[in-house]
Enzyme design. Structure first.
Site, PDB file in Angstrom:
ATOM      1  N   LYS A 184       6.193  66.112  16.804  1.00  0.00           N
ATOM      2  CA  LYS A 184       7.077  65.337  15.925  1.00  0.00           C
ATOM      3  C   LYS A 184       6.655  65.732  14.519  1.00  0.00           C
ATOM      4  O   LYS A 184       5.570  65.365  14.057  1.00  0.00           O
ATOM      5  CB  LYS A 184       6.855  63.842  16.175  1.00  0.00           C
ATOM      6  CG  LYS A 184       7.958  62.927  15.713  1.00  0.00           C
ATOM      7  CD  LYS A 184       8.235  62.975  14.230  1.00  0.00           C
ATOM      8  CE  LYS A 184       7.471  61.934  13.450  1.00  0.00           C
ATOM      9  NZ  LYS A 184       7.589  62.128  11.969  1.00  0.00           N
ATOM     10  N   GLY A 245       0.350  53.024  11.877  1.00  0.00           N
ATOM     11  CA  GLY A 245       1.153  53.949  12.694  1.00  0.00           C
ATOM     12  C   GLY A 245       0.461  54.223  14.024  1.00  0.00           C
ATOM     13  O   GLY A 245       1.087  54.161  15.089  1.00  0.00           O
ATOM     14  N   GLY A 246      -0.840  54.522  13.960  1.00  0.00           N
ATOM     15  CA  GLY A 246      -1.598  54.814  15.182  1.00  0.00           C
ATOM     16  C   GLY A 246      -1.565  53.633  16.129  1.00  0.00           C
ATOM     17  O   GLY A 246      -1.313  53.779  17.333  1.00  0.00           O
ATOM     18  N   GLU A 265      -6.424  59.386  15.290  1.00  0.00           N
ATOM     19  CA  GLU A 265      -7.443  59.439  14.254  1.00  0.00           C
ATOM     20  C   GLU A 265      -6.849  58.705  13.073  1.00  0.00           C
ATOM     21  O   GLU A 265      -5.815  59.100  12.551  1.00  0.00           O
ATOM     22  CB  GLU A 265      -7.649  60.908  13.920  1.00  0.00           C
ATOM     23  CG  GLU A 265      -8.993  61.217  13.367  1.00  0.00           C
ATOM     24  CD  GLU A 265      -8.896  62.465  12.569  1.00  0.00           C
ATOM     25  OE1 GLU A 265      -8.457  63.488  13.110  1.00  0.00           O
ATOM     26  OE2 GLU A 265      -9.235  62.389  11.390  1.00  0.00           O
ATOM     27  N   CYS A 302      -9.614  62.523   5.145  1.00  0.00           N
ATOM     28  CA  CYS A 302     -10.011  61.411   6.017  1.00  0.00           C
ATOM     29  C   CYS A 302     -11.499  61.160   5.913  1.00  0.00           C
ATOM     30  O   CYS A 302     -11.975  60.081   6.254  1.00  0.00           O
ATOM     31  CB  CYS A 302      -9.595  61.710   7.446  1.00  0.00           C
ATOM     32  SG  CYS A 302      -9.796  63.409   7.901  1.00  0.00           S
TER      33      CYS A 302
HETATM   34  P1  NAP Z   1       1.512  57.804   8.828  1.00  0.00           P
HETATM   35  O1  NAP Z   1       2.488  57.113   7.984  1.00  0.00           O
HETATM   36  O2  NAP Z   1       0.834  56.999   9.880  1.00  0.00           O
HETATM   37  O3  NAP Z   1       2.320  59.036   9.523  1.00  0.00           O
HETATM   38  C1  NAP Z   1       1.745  59.901  10.471  1.00  0.00           C
HETATM   39  C2  NAP Z   1       2.829  60.384  11.438  1.00  0.00           C
HETATM   40  O4  NAP Z   1       3.145  59.359  12.374  1.00  0.00           O
HETATM   41  C3  NAP Z   1       4.156  60.734  10.792  1.00  0.00           C
HETATM   42  O5  NAP Z   1       4.761  61.755  11.558  1.00  0.00           O
HETATM   43  C4  NAP Z   1       4.942  59.466  10.893  1.00  0.00           C
HETATM   44  O6  NAP Z   1       6.335  59.661  10.867  1.00  0.00           O
HETATM   45  C5  NAP Z   1       4.503  58.963  12.243  1.00  0.00           C
HETATM   46  N1  NAP Z   1       4.516  57.500  12.347  1.00  0.00           N
HETATM   47  C6  NAP Z   1       3.809  56.642  11.561  1.00  0.00           C
HETATM   48  N2  NAP Z   1       4.026  55.374  11.955  1.00  0.00           N
HETATM   49  C7  NAP Z   1       4.889  55.444  12.992  1.00  0.00           C
HETATM   50  C8  NAP Z   1       5.507  54.463  13.811  1.00  0.00           C
HETATM   51  N3  NAP Z   1       5.273  53.172  13.635  1.00  0.00           N
HETATM   52  N4  NAP Z   1       6.351  54.882  14.765  1.00  0.00           N
HETATM   53  C9  NAP Z   1       6.601  56.196  14.952  1.00  0.00           C
HETATM   54  N5  NAP Z   1       6.052  57.160  14.201  1.00  0.00           N
HETATM   55  C10 NAP Z   1       5.202  56.795  13.236  1.00  0.00           C
HETATM   56  O7  NAP Z   1       0.374  58.443   7.985  1.00  0.00           O
HETATM   57  P2  NAP Z   1       0.509  59.468   6.740  1.00  0.00           P
HETATM   58  O8  NAP Z   1       1.559  58.992   5.816  1.00  0.00           O
HETATM   59  O9  NAP Z   1       0.601  60.823   7.260  1.00  0.00           O
HETATM   60  O10 NAP Z   1      -0.913  59.374   6.089  1.00  0.00           O
HETATM   61  C11 NAP Z   1      -1.273  58.370   5.221  1.00  0.00           C
HETATM   62  C12 NAP Z   1      -2.323  57.502   5.845  1.00  0.00           C
HETATM   63  O11 NAP Z   1      -2.938  58.085   6.995  1.00  0.00           O
HETATM   64  C13 NAP Z   1      -3.403  57.273   4.868  1.00  0.00           C
HETATM   65  O12 NAP Z   1      -3.295  55.949   4.453  1.00  0.00           O
HETATM   66  C14 NAP Z   1      -4.700  57.526   5.599  1.00  0.00           C
HETATM   67  O13 NAP Z   1      -5.440  56.356   5.734  1.00  0.00           O
HETATM   68  C15 NAP Z   1      -4.339  57.957   6.939  1.00  0.00           C
HETATM   69  N6  NAP Z   1      -4.909  59.259   7.268  1.00  0.00           N
HETATM   70  C16 NAP Z   1      -6.017  59.286   8.029  1.00  0.00           C
HETATM   71  C17 NAP Z   1      -6.553  60.483   8.386  1.00  0.00           C
HETATM   72  C18 NAP Z   1      -7.746  60.547   9.267  1.00  0.00           C
HETATM   73  O14 NAP Z   1      -8.109  61.625   9.632  1.00  0.00           O
HETATM   74  N7  NAP Z   1      -8.370  59.451   9.607  1.00  0.00           N
HETATM   75  C19 NAP Z   1      -5.964  61.662   7.980  1.00  0.00           C
HETATM   76  C20 NAP Z   1      -4.822  61.605   7.214  1.00  0.00           C
HETATM   77  C21 NAP Z   1      -4.295  60.392   6.867  1.00  0.00           C
HETATM   78  P3  NAP Z   1       7.106  59.985   9.499  1.00  0.00           P
HETATM   79  O15 NAP Z   1       6.905  61.427   9.246  1.00  0.00           O
HETATM   80  O16 NAP Z   1       8.511  59.646   9.803  1.00  0.00           O
HETATM   81  O17 NAP Z   1       6.492  59.108   8.440  1.00  0.00           O
END
Ligand code: NAP
Length: 526
Positions: A184, A245-246, A265, A302
């Site tokens: 995705k 999201g996770g 993660e 991260c």
């Molecule tokens: P994100 O909003 O969780 O998005 C990650 C992926 O999952 C995207 O493809 C998103 O779709 C999808 N997604 C998210 N929520 C979903 C849901 N409820 N249902 C279905 N699909 C969903 O994260 P991000 O914007 O990429 O990153 C920002 C956050 O991630 C930061 O706040 C950071 O804390 C965290 N992060 C953590 C790490 C780590 O390694 N721990 C690494 C990077 C980021 P869309 O593309 O449509 O949004």
């Protein structure tokens, strides 16, 4: 190669009909380029059907064929050339040098998994030969190997658009294990995703593999990603992103009639412990290294050091002054998306408005959508009293917690959630304090760093990029390094099988030349 915004479903390029969206220029916040057509449920169904169809043939492809496939993906990515880097720069705001380095890392990660596949060690082949004369019961012939878990859904990271996205660590390890992959695409870098997706699609064709080994879906609607996780043909999920999201995807996976693992993660604030002797000896140097790590890539790592724990003494004061001076020089930087920028600003404003938090320094002001680094301080008592101070502020912000003594620091450390990394700065006379903290550090984190920062993540055999919740959803795993393949495998035992029916990894003459465990002893016996 023109970017068309089409889905990649097996060997086909298909225009998604479920709503259009555009890539966003990270610097301006404006849409640009061709529209991306969102996947429909029928597109999702077709991708899942092809992946399911491809699974048995792909998982039994020869080790050499699979290794060559991974290497071909790497070559095809390099062959895209500068177009990939330029598109990625526009979509993410990340600078050229960083993205060229990330491309090299992506290719070497694929090469690492190719070498893992060739060695065959991941099959974990074991043979307990029959003992017909054993008394009181004869022993059966029992053989075991690991097989691929099934088609995997991958949700790549926004902050590693190459090394942790379409052809990143989750995809590489799943393909290495023998699992078809449906990605995705992250909406923060759809054009980059299409270019890399085409490189994988081409590699599937170049290597004569079943078309369903790889598909790439675009969508701006959460429902499609959620339906992918819920689809009964998907057998595991790799996710890197936000905690919310996770957790939502984990909930969906657990609510399926047949639940599946989600390797998510998520969130980590990566505590940095500065012990008194280290600060007494070299507060200045540590402060400069800290600011460099904190502000790397606009803090969008991260493993970013979001929390500093130290005893409140002269050494810490010297560290704070040096860190303030260094941070005040750091230029503002464009963040990955306007949404991530807005969350960062909200996090900073929350800390600035907090009655028990002192702002120590802010980086140089920049243009619209550029974030300024920020450093805050508070007391251990205030930190213990307010759970919101433990929340990750994704970006170049960090909070120093001043502790009365090492015992108070230890208690605070023990109260933290799971982390990807912890760092401990120590010098000669800090040894005893460090030894005392170590069991707690091991409980808390997947990787413990001494006298350095966790922001560089080496891709190798001994790397753990994981850790207790919420750093990851499965503390037993890593998402970086060769150990990541284990997430997409499961063991199967074969009892009293005739030779002819055994998989080649378990045949007595050892035709693959594997290192196997015979009666528990590792060797290459045939
Ligand atoms: P994100 O909003 O969780 O998005 C990650 C992926 O999952 C995207 O493809 C998103 O779709 C999808 N997604 C998210 N929520 C979903 C849901 N409820 N249902 C279905 N699909 C969903 O994260 P991000 O914007 O990429 O990153 C920002 C956050 O991630 C930061 O706040 C950071 O804390 C965290 N992060 C953590 C790490 C780590 O390694 N721990 C690494 C990077 C980021 P869309 O593309 O449509 O949004």
């Amino acid at each position: 190669m023109p970017i068309t915004g089409q889905l990649l479903i097996g060997r086909a390029r298909v225009r998604g009909q479920h709503g259009d969206f555009h890539a966003i220029d990270a610097r301006t916040g404006e849409p640009f380029g061709a529209a991306f057509g969102g996947a429909t449920m029928a597109d999702l169904d077709r991708a899942c059907a092809l992946a399911d169809e491809a699974f048995d043939a792909y998982r039994e492809s020869t080790l050499e064929a699979r290794a060559a496939f991974l290497e071909t993906i790497g070559r095809n990515i390099v062959a895209i050339g500068d177009e990939l880097i330029e598109r990625c720069m526009a979509e993410t705001g990340l600078p050229r040098a960083r993205l060229e380095g990330e491309r090299a890392r992506t290719v070497s990660q694929l090469a690492l998994f190719a070498s893992v596949v060739r060695s065959g060690d991941f099959l974990d082949a074991r043979i307990d030969p029959a003992q017909p004369d054993r008394r009181p019961q004869p022993r059966v012939d029992l053989r075991m190997r690991s097989i691929a878990i099934g088609p995997v859904a991958v949700f790549g990271a926004s902050n590693f658009p190459l090394a942790f996205s379409v052809a990143g660590g989750d995809t590489a390890s799943a393909l290495a294990a023998g699992c078809p992959v449906i990605v995705k695409a992250h909406s923060a870098h759809p054009g980059t995703s299409e270019l890399v997706g085409l490189a994988i699609q081409q590699a599937v064709q170049d290597c004569g593999l079943p078309e369903g080994v790889f598909s790439l879906l675009f969508t701006s609607r959460r429902g499609i990603g959620q339906a992918l996780v819920a689809d009964p043909r998907i057998r595991a999920v790799g996710f890197t992103g936000s905690r919310s999201g996770g957790m939502e995807l984990i909930k969906i996976a657990n609510a399926r009639p047949e639940p599946i693992p989600v390797y998510a993660e998520m969130s980590s604030i990566n505590p940095v412990i500065l012990l008194p002797d280290a600060l007494a000896q070299r507060a200045d140097v540590i402060a400069r290294q800290f600011v460099a790590s904190l502000t790397l890539g606009a803090g969008q790592f991260c493993t970013n050091p979001g929390l500093v724990l130290a005893v409140d003494d002269h050494g810490l004061h010297a560290f704070e002054r040096a860190a303030e001076a260094a941070l005040a020089q750091v230029p503002a930087a464009t963040m990955l998306t306007p949404g991530i920028y807005a969350s960062y600003l909200a996090g900073i404003e929350r800390l600035e408005a907090h009655g028990d938090v002192e702002r120590l320094a802010k980086g140089v002001a920049g243009e619209r959508l550029q974030a300024r680094a920020a450093l805050f301080a508070t007391s251990a008592e205030a930190f213990m009293a307010d759970p919101s101070l433990r929340e990750e502020v994704f970006g170049a912000a960090s909070l120093i917690v001043r502790c009365r003594d090492v015992d108070a620091l230890h208690r605070l450390l023990g109260s933290l959630e799971g982390q990807l990394t912890t760092t401990i700065y120590l010098d000669a006379s800090d040894g005893e304090a460090a030894r005392g903290l170590l069991p707690t550090l091991e409980r808390k984190a997947g990787r413990i760093v001494v006298n350095g920062f966790g922001t560089g993540v080496e891709v190798g055999h001994a790397m753990v990029h994981g850790g207790p919740f919420p750093a990851t959803s499965d503390t037993r795993t890593t998402s970086v390094g060769s150990g990541a393949i284990g997430r997409f495998l499961r063991p199967v035992s074969y009892q009293d099988f005739p030779e002819l029916l055994l998989p080649s990894a378990l045949r007595t003459e050892n035709p693959l030349g594997l290192t196997r465990r015979i009666d528990g002893v590792l060797g290459r016996q045939g």
